[in-house]
Scaffold this active site. Structure first.
Site, PDB file in Angstrom:
ATOM      1  N   ASP A  56      65.780  23.385  33.167  1.00  0.00           N
ATOM      2  CA  ASP A  56      67.026  22.917  32.570  1.00  0.00           C
ATOM      3  C   ASP A  56      67.957  24.102  32.301  1.00  0.00           C
ATOM      4  OD1 ASP A  56      68.972  21.491  31.251  1.00  0.00           O
ATOM      5  OD2 ASP A  56      67.578  20.383  29.997  1.00  0.00           O
ATOM      6  N   ASP A  57      69.116  24.099  32.949  1.00  0.00           N
ATOM      7  CA  ASP A  57      70.149  25.127  32.731  1.00  0.00           C
ATOM      8  C   ASP A  57      69.755  26.509  33.254  1.00  0.00           C
ATOM      9  OD1 ASP A  57      71.493  23.098  31.492  1.00  0.00           O
ATOM     10  OD2 ASP A  57      71.728  24.094  29.562  1.00  0.00           O
ATOM     11  N   CYS A  94      73.173  17.633  33.113  1.00  0.00           N
ATOM     12  CA  CYS A  94      71.793  17.114  33.110  1.00  0.00           C
ATOM     13  C   CYS A  94      71.631  15.694  33.647  1.00  0.00           C
ATOM     14  CB  CYS A  94      71.234  17.156  31.692  1.00  0.00           C
ATOM     15  SG  CYS A  94      71.479  18.720  30.827  1.00  0.00           S
ATOM     16  N   HIS A 150      66.336  12.042  29.509  1.00  0.00           N
ATOM     17  CA  HIS A 150      67.804  12.094  29.464  1.00  0.00           C
ATOM     18  C   HIS A 150      68.472  11.093  30.412  1.00  0.00           C
ATOM     19  CE1 HIS A 150      71.462  14.922  28.581  1.00  0.00           C
ATOM     20  NE2 HIS A 150      71.490  13.767  27.929  1.00  0.00           N
ATOM     21  N   ASP A 299      68.344  21.967  37.340  1.00  0.00           N
ATOM     22  CA  ASP A 299      69.127  20.727  37.275  1.00  0.00           C
ATOM     23  C   ASP A 299      70.617  20.972  37.380  1.00  0.00           C
ATOM     24  OD1 ASP A 299      69.469  21.889  34.761  1.00  0.00           O
ATOM     25  OD2 ASP A 299      69.351  19.992  33.673  1.00  0.00           O
ATOM     26  N   LYS A 317      77.762  26.121  34.186  1.00  0.00           N
ATOM     27  CA  LYS A 317      77.328  24.752  33.929  1.00  0.00           C
ATOM     28  C   LYS A 317      78.519  23.892  33.497  1.00  0.00           C
ATOM     29  CE  LYS A 317      74.701  22.067  30.540  1.00  0.00           C
ATOM     30  NZ  LYS A 317      73.786  22.079  29.391  1.00  0.00           N
TER      31      LYS A 317
END
Length: 570
Positions: A56-57, A94, A150, A299, A317
């Site tokens: 994630d990120d 996300c 999510h 992601d 992002k």
């Protein structure tokens, strides 16, 4: 699976880790794990075991083989002995990336084209979508998910165990504390967010999430018989999303990094690297490895405000610049025919759906209508990718660009609308693509908080950009004025896709979702028998957006006026 062509453009054209006496780290040690010797007896004729690992990120520059300040020896070796995907795209945030992985469809075809699913929104992955794990279940797979979901949870029917996963351990919201699992959606709106199956997993409070998730994956591998049926595991790490938290012993090796955020961030990436090491060790130990496919993917792009880096790509992002959508990715498997290479084949996150269904033995009828392509031959054999085009997104609810208009879109497309598409070598952006600077890795000790305002915050004075991203991957040379013919073709493609879009699903937040009304934990708050008119919600939200946009325009006028007055005083 739809095929598209666009005239006038050129088409773009896992290790045997061996037994490497790696001692398992105590934080990831599996309790009561049976002591077995390595057993790679999985028959090749059985569909492969699939392990999909998503971080994630994690930014483009946040892995050892792209970076000079973050050390990831395990990921580097897996990628080097497999296939590195260096023309691989995800979504900028996300929920969209996860929805496209799970459904194989663009956001415009699921109603999730705007923002993310908020914890209090009565929204989730549309029920009419057959998910990837559901397809794999039909093909005889045992399916398991560990980590961040999510994709909505307002009804029980939205939960992972109702969308194709036999088991689940993880969080339902977008971010949480790595130890306490507290997740907040505003002041005094906090709740516990760790679930096992469909129950709240209070007993795991205090365990660092990356270690907990790794431990669960290894337990699944230890308990399953690799010769009985194929296994699909989706490991969706919370790391390296904020908050920046990790055990102190992982930070010490990065003491030379003066920037505190980058130091903690690098330590969290190293924990992920350790976790992947322990999972690949378990794959060999329990007899999965020789008939397995391991896929690693981020992601979305990294967030420089929180220690991440996409350098030398443009943006971050949440933007449609390459720094927001070009993903880290590689495939590692003994089943690859051509290993130890870098692939420039165009691959998008929607492609995993048909690719994995195909690997599982499913025919094309099981992926009919999806937006992804089966890219296994491009990855495994080095053949040309069947994908020529990527619709990054069309978001009709995002703030309209002030300088955009239908006239500037040659009467074809309103360039005030946020949208982005790639076809062959060309990439077009319209509207406001998001913050578009080139941000080096953070070095200054106080960066980003104290020094962020020194960076250039340039408000775009245009609404159309065109880049040849094959020759200019850093998006430094805008060719929109030199090549209006290409701009027109790509605008026409946006019109084509927009005609196939479903209404945006972005409902108002429901006060009944407050965790304090539901035992102190986030979870489903609406009965499955309660029905909603999604189209009505969309229209209401769309009107609200228009009202806010008018307000925003009037506020910005006064803001500019005030700025000029202050400038004159200075």
């Amino acid at each position: 699976m739809a095929t598209t062509t666009l005239t006038g453009f050129s088409v773009m054209s896992l290790l045997s880790l061996g037994y490497m006496s790696w001692d398992l780290m105590s934080p990831n040690q599996v309790e009561n794990e049976p002591d077995q010797t390595f057993n790679d007896r999985s028959p090749v004729q059985q569909p492969p075991h699939i392990i999909f690992i998503m971080t994630d990120d994690q930014g483009f520059n946040d892995i050892g083989y792209h970076s000079s300040d973050i050390r990831t020896p395990v990921l580097d070796k897996l990628a080097a002995d497999g296939v590195k995907l260096e023309n691989y795209y995800v979504q900028p945030i996300c929920t969209p990336s996860r929805s496209q992985l799970i459904t194989g469809r663009y956001q415009i075809h699921t109603g999730l084209q705007h923002s993310i699913i908020r914890p209090r929104q009565p929204n989730c992955l549309p029920f009419n979508q057959v998910t990837l794990p559901q397809r794999l279940q039909q093909l005889g797979y045992s399916t398991h998910m560990v980590g961040k979901w999510h994709l909505g949870f307002y009804k029980k029917e939205c939960l992972p165990t109702r969308r194709g996963f036999d088991t689940y351990l993880g969080s339902l919201t977008g971010s949480m504390n790595y130890y306490t699992y507290e997740s907040c959606d505003g002041p005094r709106l906090c709740g516990f967010d760790l679930h096992e199956g469909e129950l709240v997993a209070w007993r795991h409070r205090g365990k660092y999430s990356t270690h907990l998730y790794t431990q669960r994956v290894r337990k699944i591998l230890a308990a399953h018989d690799p010769l009985s049926k194929p296994l699909f595991i989706f490991l969706s790490f919370q790391a390296v999303h904020t908050p920046l938290q990790c055990p102190q012993e992982y930070i010490h090796p990065y003491k030379e990094l003066e920037n505190v955020a980058r130091r903690k961030y690098a330590a969290m990436v190293s924990i992920v690297d350790e976790a992947v090491r322990n999972i690949t060790y378990a794959l060999r130990k329990y007899g999965y490895y020789q008939n397995s496919v391991l896929i690693f993917s981020t992601d979305n792009g990294g967030q420089p405000l929180s220690g991440g880096s996409n350098w030398p790509l443009r943006g971050r992002k949440g933007t449609y610049w390459e720094g927001g959508v070009r993903g880290l990715g590689f495939v590692h498997s003994p089943l690859l025919r051509k290993k130890r290479r870098v692939s420039k084949a165009l691959v998008h996150i929607t492609d995993w759906y048909p690719t994995l269904v195909g690997l599982a033995g499913g025919n094309e009828s099981l992926t009919e209508g999806v937006d992804g392509y089966n890219v296994w031959e491009a990855i495994s054999e080095g053949k040309e990718s069947p994908r020529f085009e990527i619709l990054h997104n069309i978001d009709p609810l995002y703030n309209y660009a002030r300088n955009g208009s239908l006239q500037k879109g040659f009467g074809i497309w309103n360039t005030a609308i946020q949208a982005s598409i790639r076809a062959g070598d060309w990439k077009l952006l319209t509207g406001d693509p998001g913050y578009g600077d080139w941000i080096p890795p953070p070095i200054l000790p106080g960066f980003p908080r104290e020094y962020w305002n020194l960076e250039r915050h340039i408000k775009p004075r245009k609404s159309v950009w065109l880049f040849n991203v094959s020759g200019d991957p850093y998006e430094r040379f805008d060719l929109s004025e030199q090549r209006p013919d290409v701009v027109k073709e790509l605008l026409a493609r946006l019109v084509y896709y927009n005609r196939t879009a479903v209404p945006v699903r972005y409902p108002s937040e429901d006060p009944q979702a407050d965790p304090q009304l539901n035992g102190g934990a986030w979870g489903p708050w609406m009965g499955d028998e309660e029905e909603e008119n999604w189209d009505t919600v969309y229209k209401k939200e769309n009107m609200e957006w228009k009202r806010k946009f008018k307000m925003f325009k009037s506020k910005s006028i006064f803001r500019r006026l005030n700025t000029r007055m202050m400038s004159n005083k200075i």
